[in-house]
Write a protein that holds these residues in place. Structure first.
Motif, PDB file in Angstrom:
ATOM      1  N   VAL A 194       0.853  -1.198   0.000  1.00 36.40           N
ATOM      2  CA  VAL A 194       0.000   0.000   0.000  1.00 36.40           C
ATOM      3  C   VAL A 194       0.884   1.241   0.000  1.00 36.40           C
ATOM      4  O   VAL A 194       1.804   1.365   0.813  1.00 36.40           O
TER       5      VAL A 194
ATOM      6  N   ASP B  34      -2.903   0.358  -4.037  1.00 36.65           N
ATOM      7  CA  ASP B  34      -2.534  -0.983  -3.600  1.00 36.65           C
ATOM      8  C   ASP B  34      -1.992  -1.745  -4.807  1.00 36.65           C
ATOM      9  O   ASP B  34      -2.539  -1.692  -5.900  1.00 36.65           O
TER      10      ASP B  34
ATOM     11  N   TRP C 221      -1.262  -0.223   7.294  1.00 38.27           N
ATOM     12  CA  TRP C 221      -2.576  -0.376   6.673  1.00 38.27           C
ATOM     13  C   TRP C 221      -2.699  -1.756   6.039  1.00 38.27           C
ATOM     14  O   TRP C 221      -1.755  -2.249   5.414  1.00 38.27           O
TER      15      TRP C 221
ATOM     16  N   LEU D 123      -5.119  -4.528   3.645  1.00 36.18           N
ATOM     17  CA  LEU D 123      -6.176  -4.681   2.643  1.00 36.18           C
ATOM     18  C   LEU D 123      -6.904  -6.000   2.890  1.00 36.18           C
ATOM     19  O   LEU D 123      -6.284  -7.061   2.944  1.00 36.18           O
TER      20      LEU D 123
ATOM     21  N   LEU E 142      -9.632  -1.024   3.063  1.00 35.85           N
ATOM     22  CA  LEU E 142      -8.321  -0.615   3.572  1.00 35.85           C
ATOM     23  C   LEU E 142      -8.533  -0.119   4.981  1.00 35.85           C
ATOM     24  O   LEU E 142      -9.255   0.859   5.202  1.00 35.85           O
TER      25      LEU E 142
END
Length: 353
Positions: A46, A102, A131, A133, A200
């Motif tokens: 990310v 991403d 972060w 996903l 996210l």
């Protein structure tokens, strides 16, 4: 229900940071195909790009039309070589203050972007450590999003690819695909995709989000098997050093054919206006008789009676209904009647376009 990490099976696999399956890959596929499940894809890279110039800057560097991208919408983009070959693919979302990418190669894409900053007001950075996903996959995605207070979201809005030698002004001045998104209460966002939705979220909130959704977990094997069946290419898998976007179907969602100059644009225009690219993305059915092992990524494909390669395997998978299948990139002139060989296995091209 025991999670089996990809790393325990093959620590060199690009998905080594993901869970392969939770004990029953076929059942997990069926859940994703007929209801909804949650796939942890937090190993995916990310990038965050804040700054006032971010959209115009990305517009000038990539294949996508981004200058008018509205807040809380997303799209796809490619970075090409000077000769028009795919170097990077990313899916993006803009939240009004930053653009989030991403991608499967965060360090490589970040390195390219940092070299292109010049005097622009942008601050690209990799934020994968903070972060994560997650992907909701399946026809009941909207119900799952409603449980998070952000659904339902509009489905993807994809423009038709114009015919060769189209008239100027035929392609609207907007992204070729627009994904709707919405902010999540505890930070991050949800983005509607063709297969479901991507979330996210701050990495520390993954357990909380997982509990709130209450969806059955599915491993990356199930996600990849459905991706193969849907013929969605993945950078580094269905691409090599000379892949052109048109060869793998990225002209539609990731390439705007009537925007300003960017690296590789001349090749994109020439391939589109002169006709078919030299190769194409196909779905293969493997016989599964001589071996039950899946062919490795980039295994050469040969035509019966010849040892000369006519393509390569991208991703192979065991599908819960279709059996052993693979996405492959092959010469344009091959047809469903062609008898192909992938290692010891015989393979046939799926006749559906």
């Amino acid at each position: 229900m025991s999670a089996v990490p990809v790393a325990a099976l093959d620590p060199t696999d690009p998905d080594a940071g993901a869970v392969a399956h939770y004990g029953d890959p076929a059942r997990e596929q069926r859940v994703l195909d007929t209801a909804a499940g949650l796939v942890d894809r937090s190993h995916r890279g990310v990038l965050a790009i804040p700054g006032a110039d971010r959209l115009g800057w990305l517009h000038s560097l990539t294949t996508q039309h981004l200058t008018g991208l509205a807040p809380m919408t997303g799209s796809e983009l490619l970075v090409l070589s000077p000769h028009g070959h795919v170097e990077h693919h990313a899916t993006l979302t803009d939240d009004g203050t930053a653009t989030w990418l991403d991608t499967g190669d965060a360090p490589g894409l970040l390195g390219f972007l940092e070299r292109m900053r010049f005097l622009m007001r942008v601050e690209p950075a990799e934020v994968t450590a903070d972060w994560a996903l997650l992907s909701i996959v399946g026809p009941q995605t909207d119900e799952a999003l409603i449980s998070l207070g952000v659904g339902p979201l509009l489905p993807p809005d994809l423009l038709a690819v114009p015919e060769a030698k189209f008239a100027t002004g035929s392609v609207p001045s907007r992204p070729t695909v627009v994904y709707s998104a919405a902010a999540l209460a505890d930070g991050g966002w949800a983005r509607r995709m063709a297969y479901g939705a991507d979330l996210l979220v701050p990495r520390q909130t993954v357990p909380e989000i997982t509990d709130a959704l209450g969806l059955p977990p599915a491993g990356i094997w199930a996600f990849e098997a459905l991706r193969v069946a849907a013929r969605r290419p993945r950078a580094g898998f269905e691409t090599d050093h000379r892949t052109l976007p048109a060869e793998v179907g990225w002209t539609g969602p990731a390439v705007h054919l009537e925007k300003g100059c960017y690296r590789g644009q001349e090749t994109i225009a020439r391939v589109h206006h002169l006709g078919r690219p030299p190769r194409k993305l196909v779905l293969l059915h493997l016989d599964g008789i001589t071996t039950d092992e899946l062919p490795a990524r980039h295994t050469p494909i040969t035509l019966e009676g010849s040892d000369r390669p006519v393509g390569f395997v991208g991703t192979a998978a065991r599908h819960y209904e279709l059996g052993t299948i693979a996405l492959a990139v092959v010469k344009q002139n091959l047809t469903p009647d062609s008898v192909l060989h992938v290692g010891p296995s015989t393979a046939a091209i799926d006749p559906e376009a």
